[in-house]
Design an enzyme around this catalytic site. Structure first.
Site, PDB file in Angstrom:
ATOM      1  N   LEU A 132       1.125  -1.530   0.314  1.00 42.30           N
ATOM      2  CA  LEU A 132       0.053   0.181   0.296  1.00 42.30           C
ATOM      3  C   LEU A 132       0.757   0.777  -0.201  1.00 42.30           C
ATOM      4  O   LEU A 132       2.171   1.178   0.326  1.00 42.30           O
ATOM      5  CB  LEU A 132      -0.579  -0.051   1.019  1.00 42.30           C
ATOM      6  CG  LEU A 132      -2.070  -0.897   1.382  1.00 42.30           C
ATOM      7  CD1 LEU A 132      -2.995  -0.796   2.578  1.00 42.30           C
ATOM      8  CD2 LEU A 132      -1.910  -1.592   0.095  1.00 42.30           C
ATOM      9  N   HIS A 143      12.081 -12.053  -1.467  1.00 41.85           N
ATOM     10  CA  HIS A 143      11.088 -11.683  -3.095  1.00 41.85           C
ATOM     11  C   HIS A 143      12.370 -12.827  -3.988  1.00 41.85           C
ATOM     12  O   HIS A 143      13.885 -11.695  -3.292  1.00 41.85           O
ATOM     13  CB  HIS A 143      11.457 -10.377  -2.635  1.00 41.85           C
ATOM     14  CG  HIS A 143      11.799  -9.779  -4.418  1.00 41.85           C
ATOM     15  ND1 HIS A 143      10.751 -10.230  -5.513  1.00 41.85           N
ATOM     16  CD2 HIS A 143      12.503  -9.016  -5.229  1.00 41.85           C
ATOM     17  CE1 HIS A 143      11.448  -9.126  -6.715  1.00 41.85           C
ATOM     18  NE2 HIS A 143      12.768  -8.862  -6.115  1.00 41.85           N
ATOM     19  N   HIS A 194       6.031 -14.291  -5.328  1.00 38.12           N
ATOM     20  CA  HIS A 194       5.631 -13.909  -5.984  1.00 38.12           C
ATOM     21  C   HIS A 194       6.227 -14.848  -7.109  1.00 38.12           C
ATOM     22  O   HIS A 194       7.130 -14.135  -8.289  1.00 38.12           O
ATOM     23  CB  HIS A 194       5.633 -13.057  -7.320  1.00 38.12           C
ATOM     24  CG  HIS A 194       6.643 -11.869  -6.110  1.00 38.12           C
ATOM     25  ND1 HIS A 194       6.174 -10.867  -6.102  1.00 38.12           N
ATOM     26  CD2 HIS A 194       7.590 -11.635  -6.364  1.00 38.12           C
ATOM     27  CE1 HIS A 194       7.643  -9.965  -6.229  1.00 38.12           C
ATOM     28  NE2 HIS A 194       8.327 -10.998  -5.640  1.00 38.12           N
ATOM     29  N   ASP A 237       0.195  -9.062  -5.212  1.00 37.02           N
ATOM     30  CA  ASP A 237       1.042  -8.739  -5.134  1.00 37.02           C
ATOM     31  C   ASP A 237       0.899  -7.172  -6.216  1.00 37.02           C
ATOM     32  O   ASP A 237       1.070  -6.395  -6.469  1.00 37.02           O
ATOM     33  CB  ASP A 237       1.940  -9.782  -6.189  1.00 37.02           C
ATOM     34  CG  ASP A 237       3.298  -9.165  -5.969  1.00 37.02           C
ATOM     35  OD1 ASP A 237       3.553  -8.591  -5.121  1.00 37.02           O
ATOM     36  OD2 ASP A 237       3.872  -9.967  -6.993  1.00 37.02           O
TER      37      ASP A 237
END
Lengths: 311, 425
Positions: free
Chosen positions: B65, B181, B234, B307
């Site tokens: 956000l 990540h 991801h 994502d």
């Protein structure tokens, strides 16, 4: 005369008749230029803006001369890189240019795809004068014209493009153009300067320059783009020259009547030996510059035909 | 609060495998009953679902956000609006904000801001390292007490192997996992697209796909020696999935998620320098996309996350390499996932499970299921109703959808948070 687009953003996508037509037209401009009858009014009343976000003397001058010889009003805008805040001015510039009612926009930019982005926002016909590591279409046209004048054809020729292929927009445009026209294109360089999946562009890849130059009709050297290399892709200039610089010994492996080309500016003693660069019969580097003006006149001519008569 | 009876629905509960016509009764914010033959209590609000699907509200494992620090891109309020429109009732938010969520007070603030929306449970990750800078470990214990669901540096990889080892090891004391990540920073530096023929043609600096597999291999090894739990966010390549599949077979504590772009799109979406399709990790080859679909089907992938990475026009209207990576994903999470269901790649319940009970189980939450006594976080949707993704018309502030222009089937009709309706189409 066939040409498929409002802009010239890339060679990739053009078909053989489009390229052949452009080269034929450029050839006629080359003859006209040599005859001294240069000033024409084809682009009278048209505005050509040279928008250069990267330093360039020869390409900008060449476009300027081409525009002036066709009678256009030519304006040079150099946007210093320091004032460019991450490209934001690119689209701001686009709206400024639209307000100026520019007809033909020549752009050079350090970012791949910048001319394509600009073409979506301006009314003018956009000509890519080099974008990042993507393409430099008019360079490929002038190289092809120079080759054709010496060899009489492109089809079937062995063309060895040597050096920093990975960072070269000149190499990409030449690979597309020469491949489309039926030449056998080789790329030669150290593995760290060969782009990923290069063979899928339809070229033969050589990391041994001597093997790559064998029986070549054309040896095209590229500038070693040292400023673009972020971190030691080659250990030193002297090592590069030893293995990938063009000297008499390596050139002897190419065909005896092969020609040597370089898009400039040259790093003498890094990718090319001075004696080769200045060779009276083999080097056609000076002629490339001459053909540059003729090709750019041809491009401006063709694109101007698609412009609305009156704005 | 009045009772609520949603009748004539296709009840879908991935946790139990329920897929049947029936009704669902909500009382005091909880699911009071569900099944056939339910009658409405006196004074209850009645909703006729007319055969539409009623499923648990979605649990989104990964969203960035803009707040705090980048409110021009998205705020908690605008993201909550987009989440409700997308059927998401639990939203896990990344800590790489400005300032980073590396202090217990900041986590409490985020949780309270989430509560204030009234429409979504906001669950923050804690920063894995101070300032998400990859150096000193953050205060896992204090952050966990303040509500951190797990630890991560968000869009940044924890690049230093020693730091990652310490994080995996230390987090065990607090029963938390580390979200990575998976991208080797030194191999990916400066890259804008997946290395290969397309990037070469476009003249874009490449990120080798191996940058993902290498980081996954390293962290699996670290999970093995520390006994820690690593979760890869991801995942986008076949090579990384193969390593994760093997690690799971070895019994290691390794989990992963992927996001809709990686099973719906391939690298050709960036053709013509389309910056809305510039993501991190970058879109991959078609072979990788197919492998991700296979990972969804065979259970190697534990969850589908949005994502969500809000970006504004100024971040995207740039030459490709200069444009910011990241795509908005809240509003399209369900429909893009359903596209794989419609294509016959994955059954409906399995797909919904990856959006509900499976991420909830990973987090140890009681949500994500249609069960008596569970919170009445509900999603009513029509699986076949078509709509078109149009940047500029999406709910919320962020409009940078990589799916811009795409026709999708699967429309959210209503969303309920603890029995209160927070969205209606």
């Amino acid at each position: 005369m066939s040409y498929p687009s409002k802009h010239l953003l890339a060679i990739e996508g053009l078909e053989p008749p489009h390229i052949a037509d452009l080269l034929d037209l450029a050839e006629s401009y080359a003859l006209l230029n040599r005859s001294g009858k240069t000033q024409r009014d084809l682009l009278k009343g048209r505005t050509l803006i040279n928008l250069f976000f990267e330093d360039s003397t020869r390409t900008r001058t060449s476009f300027e001369l081409a525009g002036k010889r066709l009678g256009a009003d030519v304006i040079n805008m150099s946007v210093s890189t320091s004032s460019v805040n991450k490209g934001e001015t690119l689209l701001d510039t686009a709206s400024t240019l639209n307000a100026m009612q520019c007809d033909l926009l020549v752009i050079r930019h350090a970012q791949s795809g910048a001319p394509a982005l600009l073409s979506q926002k301006v009314d003018a016909a956009v000509i890519n004068a080099g974008d990042g590591t993507h393409e430099h279409p008019t360079q490929a046209l002038l190289d092809a014209l120079t080759i054709r004048r010496h060899k009489g054809r492109l089809e079937g020729l062995i063309v060895a493009i040597c050096g920093d292929i990975a960072h070269s927009r000149v190499a990409r445009s030449n690979i597309h153009l020469l491949g489309t026209m039926g030449a056998r294109v080789r790329i030669v360089g150290p593995p760290t300067l060969i782009p990923a999946d290069a063979a899928r562009l339809g070229v033969e890849v050589f990391t041994d320059m001597k093997a790559g130059l064998k029986d070549a009709d054309v040896v095209m050297m590229l500038r070693l783009q040292r400023e673009r290399m972020s971190g030691g892709l080659v250990p030193s200039a002297r090592e590069f020259f030893r293995f990938y610089g063009l000297d008499a010994e390596k050139l002897a492996l190419a065909k005896p009547d092969s020609i040597v080309m370089h898009p400039g500016p040259m790093n003498r003693g890094v990718e090319i030996d001075s004696a080769i660069a200045d060779h009276p019969t083999r080097s056609v580097i000076g002629e490339q510059v001459e053909m540059g003006v003729a090709c750019r006149m041809a491009v401006l001519d063709i694109l101007a035909r698609r412009l609305p008569r009156n704005r | 609060m009045r009772d609520l009876l949603i009748s004539d629905a296709r009840l879908l509960d991935p946790a139990t495998g329920l897929d049947a016509r029936g009704a669902l009764l909500v009382r005091d914010g909880l699911i009071a009953d569900l099944g056939q033959g339910l009658t409405a209590p006196e004074g209850a609000e009645l909703i006729d679902a007319a055969g539409a699907c009623l499923a648990p509200g979605l649990v989104d494992l990964r969203a960035n956000l803009g707040e705090p620090g980048q409110e021009h891109r998205e705020t908690i309020a605008s993201a909550a609006q987009a989440a409700a429109a997308g059927g998401i009732t639990t939203l896990c938010v990344l800590p790489d904000t400005d300032p980073a969520l590396d202090d217990p007070a900041l986590l409490s603030f985020m949780i309270r801001r989430g509560e204030a929306t009234g429409s979504v449970t906001l669950l923050p990750y804690g920063a894995a390292t101070a300032g998400c800078a990859g150096k000193e470990l953050a205060e896992f214990g204090l952050l966990r007490e303040a509500g951190a669901i797990a630890f991560t540096d968000g869009a940044k990889a924890i690049g230093n192997a020693r730091t990652m080892r310490i994080a995996l090891s230390y987090a065990r004391a607090f029963g938390a996992f580390i979200v990575q990540h998976p991208e080797d920073p030194s191999l990916a530096a400066g890259g804008a697209a997946t290395e290969g023929e397309l990037a070469t043609r476009l003249g874009l600096p490449g990120i080798p796909p191996a940058a993902e597999a290498m980081m996954v291999a390293r962290d699996i090894t670290l999970a093995r020696i520390t006994g820690g739990h690593v979760h890869f966010a991801h995942v986008s390549t076949a090579a990384a999935l193969d390593l994760i599949r093997a690690a799971k077979q070895d019994g290691l504590r390794v989990t992963c998620d992927t996001a809709p772009p990686y099973f719906d799109q391939n690298e050709t979406a960036i053709g013509d320098y389309r910056t809305y399709a510039k993501l991190s990790p970058p879109l991959r080859t078609e072979a990788d996309r197919i492998a991700i679909v296979a990972g969804l089907v065979d259970g190697t992938i534990d969850a589908i996350a949005s994502d969500h990475q809000p970006r504004d026009a100024d971040d995207k209207r740039l030459p490709f390499a200069q444009a910011e990576a990241g795509g908005a994903g809240l509003a399209t999470l369900l429909a893009v996932t359903l596209a794989r269901v419609h294509a016959g790649d994955i059954p409906m319940l399995a797909a919904l499970g990856l959006l509900t009970c499976k991420p909830a189980a990973l987090l140890g939450l009681p949500v994500g299921r249609l069960a008596k006594g569970a919170p009445a976080d509900l999603l009513l949707f029509h699986p076949a109703r078509g709509w078109k993704v149009e940047a500029g018309k999406l709910p919320g502030k962020a409009q940078n959808s990589p799916f811009d222009g795409r026709a999708l089937e699967g429309r959210v009709l209503g969303t309920w948070k603890a029995g209160r309706r927070v969205f209606s189409a």
